[in-house]
Design an enzyme around this catalytic site. Sequence first.
Site, mmCIF file in Angstrom:
data_model
loop_
_atom_site.group_PDB
_atom_site.id
_atom_site.type_symbol
_atom_site.label_atom_id
_atom_site.label_comp_id
_atom_site.label_asym_id
_atom_site.label_seq_id
_atom_site.Cartn_x
_atom_site.Cartn_y
_atom_site.Cartn_z
ATOM 1 N N SER A 124 0.688 -1.261 -0.079
ATOM 2 C CA SER A 124 0.146 -0.072 0.171
ATOM 3 C C SER A 124 0.919 1.352 -0.152
ATOM 4 O O SER A 124 2.014 1.376 0.432
ATOM 5 C CB SER A 124 -1.053 0.003 1.281
ATOM 6 O OG SER A 124 -1.450 1.306 1.605
ATOM 7 N N TYR A 148 -1.629 -0.539 10.931
ATOM 8 C CA TYR A 148 -1.980 -1.112 9.652
ATOM 9 C C TYR A 148 -1.030 -0.777 8.801
ATOM 10 O O TYR A 148 -0.440 -1.693 8.101
ATOM 11 C CB TYR A 148 -3.248 -0.417 9.206
ATOM 12 C CG TYR A 148 -3.336 -0.901 7.594
ATOM 13 C CD1 TYR A 148 -3.044 0.028 6.779
ATOM 14 C CD2 TYR A 148 -3.684 -1.995 7.308
ATOM 15 C CE1 TYR A 148 -3.346 -0.009 5.469
ATOM 16 C CE2 TYR A 148 -3.688 -2.278 5.853
ATOM 17 C CZ TYR A 148 -3.222 -1.165 4.763
ATOM 18 O OH TYR A 148 -3.502 -1.465 3.735
ATOM 19 N N LYS A 152 2.179 -3.247 6.627
ATOM 20 C CA LYS A 152 2.795 -3.518 5.304
ATOM 21 C C LYS A 152 4.191 -3.359 5.368
ATOM 22 O O LYS A 152 4.816 -3.631 4.513
ATOM 23 C CB LYS A 152 1.856 -2.245 4.659
ATOM 24 C CG LYS A 152 0.389 -2.655 4.687
ATOM 25 C CD LYS A 152 -0.228 -3.914 3.838
ATOM 26 C CE LYS A 152 -1.445 -4.094 3.586
ATOM 27 N NZ LYS A 152 -1.751 -5.438 2.737
HETATM 28 C C1 WQD Z 1 -9.578 9.823 0.632
HETATM 29 C C2 WQD Z 1 -9.939 11.198 0.675
HETATM 30 C C3 WQD Z 1 -10.416 11.999 2.892
HETATM 31 C C4 WQD Z 1 -13.850 9.726 3.455
HETATM 32 C C5 WQD Z 1 -6.997 4.737 2.775
HETATM 33 C C6 WQD Z 1 -6.124 4.124 3.532
HETATM 34 C C7 WQD Z 1 -4.819 3.603 2.828
HETATM 35 C C8 WQD Z 1 -5.380 3.011 1.535
HETATM 36 C C9 WQD Z 1 -6.404 3.552 0.923
HETATM 37 C C10 WQD Z 1 -5.340 0.621 2.051
HETATM 38 C C11 WQD Z 1 -9.118 11.868 1.888
HETATM 39 C C12 WQD Z 1 -11.424 12.136 2.255
HETATM 40 C C13 WQD Z 1 -12.782 10.334 3.091
HETATM 41 C C14 WQD Z 1 -15.039 10.810 3.960
HETATM 42 C C15 WQD Z 1 -13.671 12.467 3.125
HETATM 43 N N1 WQD Z 1 -5.932 1.853 1.840
HETATM 44 N N2 WQD Z 1 -12.754 11.655 2.875
HETATM 45 N N3 WQD Z 1 -14.731 12.033 3.625
HETATM 46 O O1 WQD Z 1 -7.168 7.849 3.657
HETATM 47 O O2 WQD Z 1 -6.285 8.020 1.043
HETATM 48 O O3 WQD Z 1 -6.494 5.912 2.309
HETATM 49 O O4 WQD Z 1 -7.524 3.942 1.607
HETATM 50 O O5 WQD Z 1 -4.294 0.520 1.844
HETATM 51 O O6 WQD Z 1 -4.300 2.835 3.769
HETATM 52 O O7 WQD Z 1 -5.516 4.914 4.660
HETATM 53 O O8 WQD Z 1 -8.458 7.038 1.324
HETATM 54 O O9 WQD Z 1 -10.912 7.042 0.827
HETATM 55 O O10 WQD Z 1 -10.337 7.204 3.464
HETATM 56 O O11 WQD Z 1 -9.756 9.190 1.776
HETATM 57 O O12 WQD Z 1 -13.605 13.844 2.809
HETATM 58 O O13 WQD Z 1 -16.011 10.111 4.442
HETATM 59 O O14 WQD Z 1 -11.226 11.329 0.956
HETATM 60 O O15 WQD Z 1 -10.002 13.186 3.802
HETATM 61 O O16 WQD Z 1 -8.909 13.288 1.819
HETATM 62 P P1 WQD Z 1 -7.075 7.484 2.133
HETATM 63 P P2 WQD Z 1 -9.917 7.568 2.187
#
Ligand code: WQD
Length: 340
Positions: A124, A148, A152
């Site tokens: 990841s 987590y 990885k």
């Molecule tokens: C994306 C953007 C949030 C939800 C995660 C894991 C990472 C990987 C991918 C496994 C950010 C914003 C989100 C919401 C929002 N997974 N957001 N409202 O955090 O980039 O990564 O998934 O490997 O390990 O950390 O993905 O989809 O949670 O967030 O505004 O309800 O959307 O702030 O900018 P993230 P995400």
Amino acid sequence: MSVLLTGGAGFIGSHTAVVLIESGYDVVVLDNFSNSKPSVIGRIEQITGKPCPCEEADLSDGPLVDAVFRRHDFDAVVHFAGFKAVGESVEKPREYYENNLIGTLRLIEAMTRRGVKRMIFSSSATVYRADNPVPYYEDFPLGATNPYGWTKVMIERILCDVCAADPGWGAALLRYFNPIGAHPSGRIGEDPNGIPNNLLPYVSKVAGGELPLLHIFGDDYDTPDGTGVRDYIHVMDLARGHLLALGYMRDRRGAFPFNLGTGKGYSVREVVAAFEKVCGRALPVRVDPRRPGDLPSVYANADRARKELGFTARLGLDEMCADAWRWQKRREEADGATAE
Ligand code: WQD
């Protein structure tokens, strides 16, 4: 070629199973269904028209895992199985280290004993230190900000050391950025338990009326529109990346990290706008405070996968949202049918 997919009933695993089966691989899924549904296996078979044998087992169950390796003559393993919720890992670090690390060590043990020394590991972008500049390159410093992410980083280290100690071993370390979307048939897709943590499944549920509004976590970042920027990659492109990595590793030894991303970032508001286009209505949103631990901008340098694997993401944000929306509607129909 026979390939074992640990966690193959999950989101990335099931889409990879479809692509590998359609490319002529014999695929066996091993899953404990702790974060996936047995019904996914039947849908993989419906999509491909071919069998997808499945063994319900936990990687910590050594004798059961050994029995699976005795029943099949695997050429390689694609290792997806593991807990993957960032927030949950902060609350339950011991469970995460035990499940993800011990499970992987048991798997490596079983593989080595049976002479199966090729692994494609589901890593990841979270392995990169948070203070790295974007875009991320594969040789950037590693370091996580949650248990987590540390699992990885540690599993990548374990695989590098196993490959260094045993010249018969080869591993591709695929660092996913933000996988979203669904198979174009709408039969499989992202199906998280409970309230989604990630953006796209949450937006899908708002569009489907299952959730009232989207909370945008901060609009005061140093990004073009102030909302977080991420490198979203279609899960079907990601699945194809695993197919190419299997071919790449066939005659190679050693450990090879690859970014699997598009190299382009989209903001939260751009994702919402793209989803509104496919669902045909404005989505209710509210700007909330930033989510702790979130970075302003994360996206890949995708050159190495392109040069070495011949991998380039083909599908754009519109296809990602259209396929995710089709899956959301199919799920509602399916849930509606079971509810009757
Ligand atoms: C994306 C953007 C949030 C939800 C995660 C894991 C990472 C990987 C991918 C496994 C950010 C914003 C989100 C919401 C929002 N997974 N957001 N409202 O955090 O980039 O990564 O998934 O490997 O390990 O950390 O993905 O989809 O949670 O967030 O505004 O309800 O959307 O702030 O900018 P993230 P995400």
